[in-house]
Write a protein that holds these residues in place. Structure first.
Motif, PDB file in Angstrom:
ATOM      1  N   ARG A  12       6.881   0.377   6.450  1.00  0.00           N
ATOM      2  CA  ARG A  12       5.498   0.230   5.950  1.00  0.00           C
ATOM      3  C   ARG A  12       4.598   1.260   6.630  1.00  0.00           C
ATOM      4  NH1 ARG A  12       5.234  -2.782   1.225  1.00  0.00           N
ATOM      5  NH2 ARG A  12       6.564  -4.595   1.396  1.00  0.00           N
ATOM      6  N   ASN A  13       3.458   0.795   7.223  1.00  0.00           N
ATOM      7  CA  ASN A  13       2.580   1.785   7.855  1.00  0.00           C
ATOM      8  C   ASN A  13       2.890   1.975   9.350  1.00  0.00           C
ATOM      9  OD1 ASN A  13       1.513  -0.640   8.754  1.00  0.00           O
ATOM     10  ND2 ASN A  13      -0.623   0.047   8.657  1.00  0.00           N
ATOM     11  N   HIS A  14       4.058   1.504   9.786  1.00  0.00           N
ATOM     12  CA  HIS A  14       4.452   1.691  11.180  1.00  0.00           C
ATOM     13  C   HIS A  14       5.412   2.876  11.310  1.00  0.00           C
ATOM     14  CE1 HIS A  14       2.707  -2.098  12.742  1.00  0.00           C
ATOM     15  NE2 HIS A  14       2.856  -2.475  11.482  1.00  0.00           N
ATOM     16  N   GLY A  30      -6.045  -7.644  14.503  1.00  0.00           N
ATOM     17  CA  GLY A  30      -6.497  -6.381  13.927  1.00  0.00           C
ATOM     18  C   GLY A  30      -7.247  -6.640  12.645  1.00  0.00           C
ATOM     19  N   LYS A  31      -7.961  -5.610  12.196  1.00  0.00           N
ATOM     20  CA  LYS A  31      -8.719  -5.751  10.943  1.00  0.00           C
ATOM     21  C   LYS A  31      -7.753  -5.777   9.755  1.00  0.00           C
ATOM     22  CE  LYS A  31     -12.968  -3.499  12.482  1.00  0.00           C
ATOM     23  NZ  LYS A  31     -12.569  -2.297  13.282  1.00  0.00           N
ATOM     24  N   ASN A  32      -8.312  -6.033   8.593  1.00  0.00           N
ATOM     25  CA  ASN A  32      -7.482  -6.040   7.386  1.00  0.00           C
ATOM     26  C   ASN A  32      -6.848  -4.681   7.134  1.00  0.00           C
ATOM     27  OD1 ASN A  32      -7.803  -8.706   6.577  1.00  0.00           O
ATOM     28  ND2 ASN A  32      -9.795  -8.257   5.660  1.00  0.00           N
ATOM     29  N   GLY A  33      -5.617  -4.688   6.744  1.00  0.00           N
ATOM     30  CA  GLY A  33      -4.942  -3.462   6.348  1.00  0.00           C
ATOM     31  C   GLY A  33      -4.413  -2.621   7.501  1.00  0.00           C
ATOM     32  N   GLU A  34      -4.445  -3.138   8.725  1.00  0.00           N
ATOM     33  CA  GLU A  34      -4.005  -2.328   9.873  1.00  0.00           C
ATOM     34  C   GLU A  34      -2.486  -2.373  10.086  1.00  0.00           C
ATOM     35  OE1 GLU A  34      -6.003  -0.347  11.253  1.00  0.00           O
ATOM     36  OE2 GLU A  34      -8.025  -1.176  11.276  1.00  0.00           O
ATOM     37  N   GLY A  35      -1.838  -3.410   9.528  1.00  0.00           N
ATOM     38  CA  GLY A  35      -0.380  -3.455   9.669  1.00  0.00           C
ATOM     39  C   GLY A  35       0.165  -4.700  10.353  1.00  0.00           C
ATOM     40  N   LYS A  36      -0.616  -5.774  10.356  1.00  0.00           N
ATOM     41  CA  LYS A  36      -0.182  -7.009  11.039  1.00  0.00           C
ATOM     42  C   LYS A  36       0.919  -7.729  10.257  1.00  0.00           C
ATOM     43  CE  LYS A  36      -4.313  -8.818  10.879  1.00  0.00           C
ATOM     44  NZ  LYS A  36      -4.962  -7.762  10.087  1.00  0.00           N
ATOM     45  N   THR A  37       0.645  -7.955   8.976  1.00  0.00           N
ATOM     46  CA  THR A  37       1.649  -8.649   8.152  1.00  0.00           C
ATOM     47  C   THR A  37       2.953  -7.855   8.130  1.00  0.00           C
ATOM     48  OG1 THR A  37      -0.073  -9.648   6.796  1.00  0.00           O
ATOM     49  CG2 THR A  37       2.127  -9.575   5.846  1.00  0.00           C
ATOM     50  N   ASN A  38       2.813  -6.516   8.145  1.00  0.00           N
ATOM     51  CA  ASN A  38       4.015  -5.675   8.126  1.00  0.00           C
ATOM     52  C   ASN A  38       4.932  -5.956   9.318  1.00  0.00           C
ATOM     53  OD1 ASN A  38       2.893  -4.538   5.878  1.00  0.00           O
ATOM     54  ND2 ASN A  38       2.162  -2.680   6.907  1.00  0.00           N
ATOM     55  N   ILE A  39       4.337  -6.302  10.453  1.00  0.00           N
ATOM     56  CA  ILE A  39       5.153  -6.623  11.632  1.00  0.00           C
ATOM     57  C   ILE A  39       5.972  -7.884  11.368  1.00  0.00           C
ATOM     58  CG2 ILE A  39       5.085  -7.309  14.069  1.00  0.00           C
ATOM     59  CD1 ILE A  39       2.438  -5.663  14.229  1.00  0.00           C
ATOM     60  N   ALA A  58      12.715  -0.818  -1.051  1.00  0.00           N
ATOM     61  CA  ALA A  58      12.104   0.502  -1.254  1.00  0.00           C
ATOM     62  C   ALA A  58      10.617   0.487  -0.918  1.00  0.00           C
ATOM     63  CB  ALA A  58      12.331   0.968  -2.691  1.00  0.00           C
ATOM     64  N   THR A  59       9.923  -0.605  -1.229  1.00  0.00           N
ATOM     65  CA  THR A  59       8.482  -0.623  -0.941  1.00  0.00           C
ATOM     66  C   THR A  59       8.207  -0.746   0.552  1.00  0.00           C
ATOM     67  OG1 THR A  59       8.316  -3.025  -1.238  1.00  0.00           O
ATOM     68  CG2 THR A  59       7.844  -1.653  -3.175  1.00  0.00           C
ATOM     69  N   ALA A  60       9.185  -1.222   1.315  1.00  0.00           N
ATOM     70  CA  ALA A  60       8.987  -1.353   2.756  1.00  0.00           C
ATOM     71  C   ALA A  60       9.166  -0.013   3.470  1.00  0.00           C
ATOM     72  CB  ALA A  60       9.950  -2.387   3.341  1.00  0.00           C
ATOM     73  N   LEU A  61       9.782   0.924   2.785  1.00  0.00           N
ATOM     74  CA  LEU A  61       9.999   2.251   3.379  1.00  0.00           C
ATOM     75  C   LEU A  61       8.664   2.984   3.462  1.00  0.00           C
ATOM     76  CD1 LEU A  61      11.981   4.455   4.309  1.00  0.00           C
ATOM     77  CD2 LEU A  61      12.298   5.049   1.895  1.00  0.00           C
ATOM     78  N   GLN A  62       8.343   3.481   4.661  1.00  0.00           N
ATOM     79  CA  GLN A  62       7.071   4.183   4.820  1.00  0.00           C
ATOM     80  C   GLN A  62       7.001   5.356   3.851  1.00  0.00           C
ATOM     81  OE1 GLN A  62       6.212   6.090   8.666  1.00  0.00           O
ATOM     82  NE2 GLN A  62       4.066   5.549   8.343  1.00  0.00           N
ATOM     83  N   LEU A  63       5.871   5.463   3.160  1.00  0.00           N
ATOM     84  CA  LEU A  63       5.724   6.514   2.162  1.00  0.00           C
ATOM     85  C   LEU A  63       5.999   7.878   2.778  1.00  0.00           C
ATOM     86  CD1 LEU A  63       2.491   5.172   0.423  1.00  0.00           C
ATOM     87  CD2 LEU A  63       4.825   5.187  -0.528  1.00  0.00           C
ATOM     88  N   GLY A  64       6.749   8.715   2.063  1.00  0.00           N
ATOM     89  CA  GLY A  64       7.030  10.062   2.548  1.00  0.00           C
ATOM     90  C   GLY A  64       8.144  10.129   3.574  1.00  0.00           C
TER      91      GLY A  64
HETATM   92  N1  ADP Z   1       5.556   1.663   2.211  1.00  0.00           N
HETATM   93  C1  ADP Z   1       4.410   1.880   2.865  1.00  0.00           C
HETATM   94  N2  ADP Z   1       4.198   3.054   3.496  1.00  0.00           N
HETATM   95  C2  ADP Z   1       3.047   3.279   4.173  1.00  0.00           C
HETATM   96  N3  ADP Z   1       2.055   2.390   4.272  1.00  0.00           N
HETATM   97  C3  ADP Z   1       2.203   1.206   3.659  1.00  0.00           C
HETATM   98  C4  ADP Z   1       3.382   0.898   2.937  1.00  0.00           C
HETATM   99  N4  ADP Z   1       3.251  -0.358   2.433  1.00  0.00           N
HETATM  100  C5  ADP Z   1       2.042  -0.791   2.835  1.00  0.00           C
HETATM  101  N5  ADP Z   1       1.415   0.143   3.569  1.00  0.00           N
HETATM  102  C6  ADP Z   1       0.089   0.042   4.202  1.00  0.00           C
HETATM  103  O1  ADP Z   1       0.090  -1.036   5.107  1.00  0.00           O
HETATM  104  C7  ADP Z   1      -1.219  -1.556   5.189  1.00  0.00           C
HETATM  105  C8  ADP Z   1      -1.200  -3.060   5.017  1.00  0.00           C
HETATM  106  O2  ADP Z   1      -0.581  -3.612   6.099  1.00  0.00           O
HETATM  107  P1  ADP Z   1      -0.616  -5.158   6.347  1.00  0.00           P
HETATM  108  O3  ADP Z   1       0.351  -5.426   7.405  1.00  0.00           O
HETATM  109  O4  ADP Z   1      -0.480  -5.898   5.077  1.00  0.00           O
HETATM  110  O5  ADP Z   1      -2.099  -5.329   6.869  1.00  0.00           O
HETATM  111  P2  ADP Z   1      -2.765  -6.561   7.599  1.00  0.00           P
HETATM  112  O6  ADP Z   1      -3.057  -6.079   8.986  1.00  0.00           O
HETATM  113  O7  ADP Z   1      -4.021  -6.816   6.837  1.00  0.00           O
HETATM  114  O8  ADP Z   1      -1.812  -7.691   7.555  1.00  0.00           O
HETATM  115  C9  ADP Z   1      -2.033  -0.938   4.097  1.00  0.00           C
HETATM  116  O9  ADP Z   1      -2.866   0.014   4.683  1.00  0.00           O
HETATM  117  C10 ADP Z   1      -0.989  -0.303   3.219  1.00  0.00           C
HETATM  118  O10 ADP Z   1      -1.485   0.835   2.613  1.00  0.00           O
END
Ligand code: ADP
Ligand code: MG
Length: 376
Positions: A12-14, A30-39, A58-64
């Motif tokens: 994701r964004n990590h 952290g604020k919204n969209g920072e990457g908490k749920t992703n952890i 595939a969607t979990a793979l960091q873009l690029g």
């Molecule tokens: N595959 C991905 N590659 C890069 N960034 C991603 C990817 N999927 C989600 N993101 C980014 O992760 C962020 C959301 O992270 P999330 O953990 O849901 O946030 P929150 O802290 O609100 O829980 C968004 O900025 C989103 O653009």
């Protein structure tokens, strides 16, 4: 089961996140969209080999990037450690897992090895959604507790698909499909009966846990209840043998309708788990607060259920629960959670946790733009 440390690379964004876990409570702020749920999703990969919500690898793979890795070291109650790596190659769409350097027999074989319970806003569909959402909940709980159950589910899904294909193909050309259906019907009934019988037993074992948990979180005098509402007509006896005979009779009875519909009409894939409070259907009658409390109670009951069945306390992932509950209920949930085992919590504010947990076994992290730092 406890996670000692976690490392996520291109997940994701990590880009690269690594942290050492508290054996008790870990809070990610952290604020919204920072990457908490992703952890939490990364931890879900370590425990279940996949995301806890219906996201593709595939969607979990960091873009690029080309591949992601989730890595973590589990410590079981008996002190054994399991260094676990899940990695996914985007180009080949290939996911591999290793535990202490060895590939498990299959991904399915890993489910339940590292039991986990997740409470996230997506789970609201368990009480608000359709029967399929509740079946999915039940199936994931039992699958973690019983390897045979997951195998039955996978087999049932395969048989059902085949059987439905035959029924659909023959809808346009009515005639006797019985012969072609027969072997599939037999497998459907055998495998399906085991699933139904197990689910019925599950509901009996699970309901008292739900009632207890509900009372603790809600602290009100309400009676939550669960009821298995099957499409197979049973006459009280829910042993696997009785379910098998009843299932066979039901399939026979609906044969004409099935041929018209081109679909398999009875079986665990059409069953419902009824949820009520004071005998009123949750769907239709319950308040928002009751829905949320019921959901929390289901999840705490899941912890208790898995702890007993897996002989291992599950890891608890709580995504955004504080913003979802009123402060009183949230505090009760957090207190409850910390007594159950290792917990990972996400939130936008830290205050509530500092108040609830103080210093004991509590570690707080800040999450910003996919970067995690441990707070002092
Ligand atoms: N595959 C991905 N590659 C890069 N960034 C991603 C990817 N999927 C989600 N993101 C980014 O992760 C962020 C959301 O992270 P999330 O953990 O849901 O946030 P929150 O802290 O609100 O829980 C968004 O900025 C989103 O653009
Ligand atoms: Mg989030």
């Amino acid at each position: 089961m406890r996670l000692r440390n976690v490392r996520l690379v291109h997940f994701r964004n990590h880009a690269e996140t690594a942290f050492t876990c508290s054996p008790d409570v870990n809070v990610f702020v952290g604020k919204n969209g920072e990457g908490k749920t992703n952890i939490l999703e990364g931890i879900s990969y370590l425990c279940l080999t996949k995301s806890f919500f219906a996201a593709s690898d595939a969607t979990a793979l960091q873009l690029g990037t080309e591949a992601f890795t989730a890595q973590g070291s589990f410590e079981a109650a008996d002190g054994l450690t399991f260094d676990t790596v899940v990695s996914y190659q985007g180009a080949e769409r290939r996911k591999v897992m290793t535990v202490n350097g060895q590939a498990p027999e299959s991904m399915a074989a890993m489910v339940g090895q590292f039991p986990v319970v997740i409470l996230s806003p997506e789970n609201s569909n368990i009480t608000f959604g359709g029967p399929g959402d509740r079946r999915r909940f039940v199936d994931l709980v039992i699958s973690q507790a019983s390897r045979g159950y997951l195998e039955d589910l996978l087999e049932y899904r395969r048989v059902l698909r085949q059987r439905n294909r035959i029924l659909a193909d023959n809808r346009e050309r009515p005639g006797s499909v019985t012969a072609a259906l027969e072997p599939w019907t037999e497998s459907l009934v055998n495998c399906g009966a085991r699933i139904v019988a197990r689910r019925i037993r599950f509901v009996q074992e699970f309901e008292p846990e739900v009632r207890t948990a509900f009372g603790r979180v809600a602290a009100v005098n309400e009676a939550p209840a669960l009821e298995y509402r099957g499409t197979v007509e049973l006459n009280g006896d829910a042993s696997p043998d009785a379910v098998r005979s009843a299932f066979a009779r039901s399939v026979e009875r609906v044969a004409p309708q099935e041929q018209r519909a081109g679909l398999t009409l009875v079986g665990p894939h059409r069953d419902e788990l009824g949820m009520t409070i004071n005998d009123l259907e949750l769907r239709g009658y319950a308040s928002q607060g009751q829905h949320k409390t019921f959901l929390v109670a289901l999840k705490l009951a899941e912890v208790a259920f898995l702890r007993e069945r897996c002989r291992e306390a599950p890891i608890l992932l709580l995504d955004d629960v504080v913003s979802e509950l009123d402060p009183e209920r949230a505090t009760r949930l957090l207190t409850e959670a910390s007594s159950l085992g290792q917990t990972f919590i996400t939130a936008t504010e830290a205050t509530m946790f500092d108040r609830t947990y103080g210093a004991t076994g509590y570690r707080r992290f800040s999450v910003r733009a996919g970067q995690v730092t441990a707070d002092e």
